[in-house]
Design a protein around this motif. Sequence first.
Motif, mmCIF file in Angstrom:
data_model
loop_
_atom_site.group_PDB
_atom_site.id
_atom_site.type_symbol
_atom_site.label_atom_id
_atom_site.label_comp_id
_atom_site.label_asym_id
_atom_site.label_seq_id
_atom_site.Cartn_x
_atom_site.Cartn_y
_atom_site.Cartn_z
ATOM 1 N N ALA A 238 56.015 -5.624 24.376
ATOM 2 C CA ALA A 238 55.385 -5.695 25.694
ATOM 3 C C ALA A 238 56.256 -4.937 26.679
ATOM 4 O O ALA A 238 57.466 -4.833 26.496
ATOM 5 N N ASP A 239 55.634 -4.424 27.719
ATOM 6 C CA ASP A 239 56.420 -3.768 28.760
ATOM 7 C C ASP A 239 56.011 -4.325 30.104
ATOM 8 O O ASP A 239 54.896 -4.831 30.284
ATOM 9 N N VAL A 240 56.939 -4.234 31.049
ATOM 10 C CA VAL A 240 56.728 -4.801 32.372
ATOM 11 C C VAL A 240 56.983 -3.748 33.434
ATOM 12 O O VAL A 240 57.670 -2.756 33.208
ATOM 13 N N MET A 241 56.425 -3.972 34.596
ATOM 14 C CA MET A 241 56.611 -3.051 35.714
ATOM 15 C C MET A 241 58.067 -3.080 36.153
ATOM 16 O O MET A 241 58.615 -4.144 36.463
ATOM 17 N N LEU A 242 58.710 -1.929 36.184
ATOM 18 C CA LEU A 242 60.118 -1.856 36.546
ATOM 19 C C LEU A 242 60.318 -1.711 38.049
ATOM 20 O O LEU A 242 61.209 -2.319 38.628
ATOM 21 N N ASP A 243 59.520 -0.898 38.675
ATOM 22 C CA ASP A 243 59.714 -0.588 40.086
ATOM 23 C C ASP A 243 58.506 -1.030 40.898
ATOM 24 O O ASP A 243 57.359 -0.849 40.478
ATOM 25 N N ASN A 244 58.767 -1.579 42.061
ATOM 26 C CA ASN A 244 57.677 -1.921 42.950
ATOM 27 C C ASN A 244 57.044 -0.645 43.493
ATOM 28 O O ASN A 244 57.619 0.443 43.385
ATOM 29 N N PHE A 245 55.897 -0.761 44.077
ATOM 30 C CA PHE A 245 55.196 0.429 44.571
ATOM 31 C C PHE A 245 54.938 0.304 46.066
ATOM 32 O O PHE A 245 54.953 -0.795 46.634
ATOM 33 N N ALA A 246 54.736 1.438 46.699
ATOM 34 C CA ALA A 246 54.501 1.458 48.138
ATOM 35 C C ALA A 246 53.224 0.685 48.467
ATOM 36 O O ALA A 246 52.207 0.818 47.788
ATOM 37 N N ARG A 247 53.290 -0.114 49.510
ATOM 38 C CA ARG A 247 52.166 -0.984 49.868
ATOM 39 C C ARG A 247 51.385 -0.449 51.069
ATOM 40 O O ARG A 247 51.903 0.280 51.909
ATOM 41 N N THR A 248 50.134 -0.858 51.144
ATOM 42 C CA THR A 248 49.268 -0.481 52.262
ATOM 43 C C THR A 248 48.996 -1.723 53.089
ATOM 44 O O THR A 248 48.172 -2.549 52.731
ATOM 45 N N GLY A 249 49.713 -1.868 54.180
ATOM 46 C CA GLY A 249 49.563 -3.054 55.003
ATOM 47 C C GLY A 249 50.301 -4.241 54.430
ATOM 48 O O GLY A 249 51.168 -4.100 53.569
ATOM 49 N N VAL A 250 49.959 -5.435 54.909
ATOM 50 C CA VAL A 250 50.582 -6.672 54.444
ATOM 51 C C VAL A 250 49.493 -7.612 53.948
ATOM 52 O O VAL A 250 48.332 -7.503 54.343
ATOM 53 N N PRO A 251 49.845 -8.556 53.068
ATOM 54 C CA PRO A 251 48.842 -9.484 52.551
ATOM 55 C C PRO A 251 48.083 -10.188 53.678
ATOM 56 O O PRO A 251 48.675 -10.660 54.643
ATOM 57 N N GLY A 252 46.762 -10.222 53.550
ATOM 58 C CA GLY A 252 45.928 -10.881 54.550
ATOM 59 C C GLY A 252 45.357 -9.936 55.578
ATOM 60 O O GLY A 252 44.336 -10.233 56.212
ATOM 61 N N ASP A 253 45.973 -8.754 55.772
ATOM 62 C CA ASP A 253 45.453 -7.774 56.725
ATOM 63 C C ASP A 253 44.282 -7.017 56.124
ATOM 64 O O ASP A 253 44.169 -6.863 54.910
ATOM 65 N N SER A 254 43.451 -6.485 57.009
ATOM 66 C CA SER A 254 42.299 -5.712 56.531
ATOM 67 C C SER A 254 42.725 -4.433 55.826
ATOM 68 O O SER A 254 42.009 -3.916 54.972
ATOM 69 N N GLY A 255 43.918 -3.924 56.171
ATOM 70 C CA GLY A 255 44.390 -2.688 55.547
ATOM 71 C C GLY A 255 45.101 -2.883 54.232
ATOM 72 O O GLY A 255 45.572 -1.933 53.614
ATOM 73 N N PHE A 256 45.207 -4.143 53.796
ATOM 74 C CA PHE A 256 45.924 -4.442 52.550
ATOM 75 C C PHE A 256 45.013 -4.130 51.365
ATOM 76 O O PHE A 256 44.116 -4.902 51.037
ATOM 77 N N SER A 257 45.233 -2.976 50.727
ATOM 78 C CA SER A 257 44.314 -2.528 49.667
ATOM 79 C C SER A 257 45.069 -2.210 48.376
ATOM 80 O O SER A 257 44.767 -1.246 47.691
#
Length: 403
Positions: free
Chosen positions: A271-290
């Motif tokens: 199994a493999d796992v995500m090593l690096d986080n990725f750039a986010r669009t907005g914050v959780p709960g915001d309309s721009g969070f996609s």
Amino acid sequence: MKIARAPVFLLIFSLCFTSIGCGEEATPNSEAATKVEPSVLPELDAMAIAELYRNTLVDIQTVVTREDGRTEVWGGSGFFIDKDAHVLTCCHVVYDDSTEVQGMFGTYQVSPVRQYEYWITLNNRKYKATLLGANKYVDAAVLTVADIEPTAYQAAKLGDSDKAKMGERVYAYGNPMDLPRTFTNGIVSATHRQITGADDLWYIQDFIQTDTPINPGNSGGPLINSRGETIGINAGTYRGFDGLHLAVSIKLANPKKLMSDGIVKMAYLGADVMLDNFARTGVPGDSGFSDMVTMNTLTGIDHRKSLEMLADMTYPVPDNSELRSIVIGVDVKSPAEIAGLKRGDLVTHFNGAAVKNGRDVRIMMLDIGPDKEFEVKVTRVEKGVASELTLKLKLMKEKPKSP
């Protein structure tokens, strides 16, 4: 001659491929390598550091005989780390168990290695050496040198690579391109660096990135801070890019563990796992969070609420304690699949230890042998509901061959 392999991500080994020794060294007294708190040591000028290490650096020559009778000569650098004549270097300078080589025109097969012979050059004298331990997953190895007087070399001072700071002055010592005892300097460009697509060369990564010039033949030499401490092993450079060089951190190399472990063989998880986080669009709960699109690509989950929850759980936080250990792939009939691990699971504990990121999982696997049962705790999100599961898992000695 062994041909340098150039992986697809354009990273080139810092090897010196020649039948002639790459370095010549000198002589004074020997001291055990000690880990000294950096704040205790004064900063030294470049000339003082070059003098301090001139009897620490060695040239390494590896003579390889393959099963088909072909002989190759590899080269690189190394450095003494204690009074017992142990030399630390890169694994790829002294050991390679692969039978496939990535060349300029694709992958080709090579015969397995039947025999290794090691020589180190110090002060225009060659000494026979023996391999004690090698870990290809972090690219570190330890040799022991026979019949050398304790007064013939100086041991490095091993520093704390976790305390390396962006912008601090560092120095590289090595034997590039048959130019013995080449001393260069620069700064730490970044710490705890990971290189996307480098799994075929380094499975576990904790690089110090530096603009200190290193070239083929520098591999295995010390990266030294301004207090005269070795904080890394020079390992590679991006071909075609100036000032983008990499050193394996001393912490990850862990030479004492190498001496006791011998040739490290990592067991198979599947199994493999995500090593690096990725750039986010907005914050959780915001309309721009996609971020659900990225989460869907990583996990294959189609349920919108579940994707929102996973995106929220893995959202970066200021203290860098975010979870980013999402399982992004599980092999068929692997130990991971047999244990019930699924793509999209968020690994929170592995073999009793808390997991902050996917790299933690890889590092923890180094200490787990095959056929030993241990627990993996995961958070699983299904149809918008998160549940905590504890799975029992046993690693295999190696990945089964395809029929």
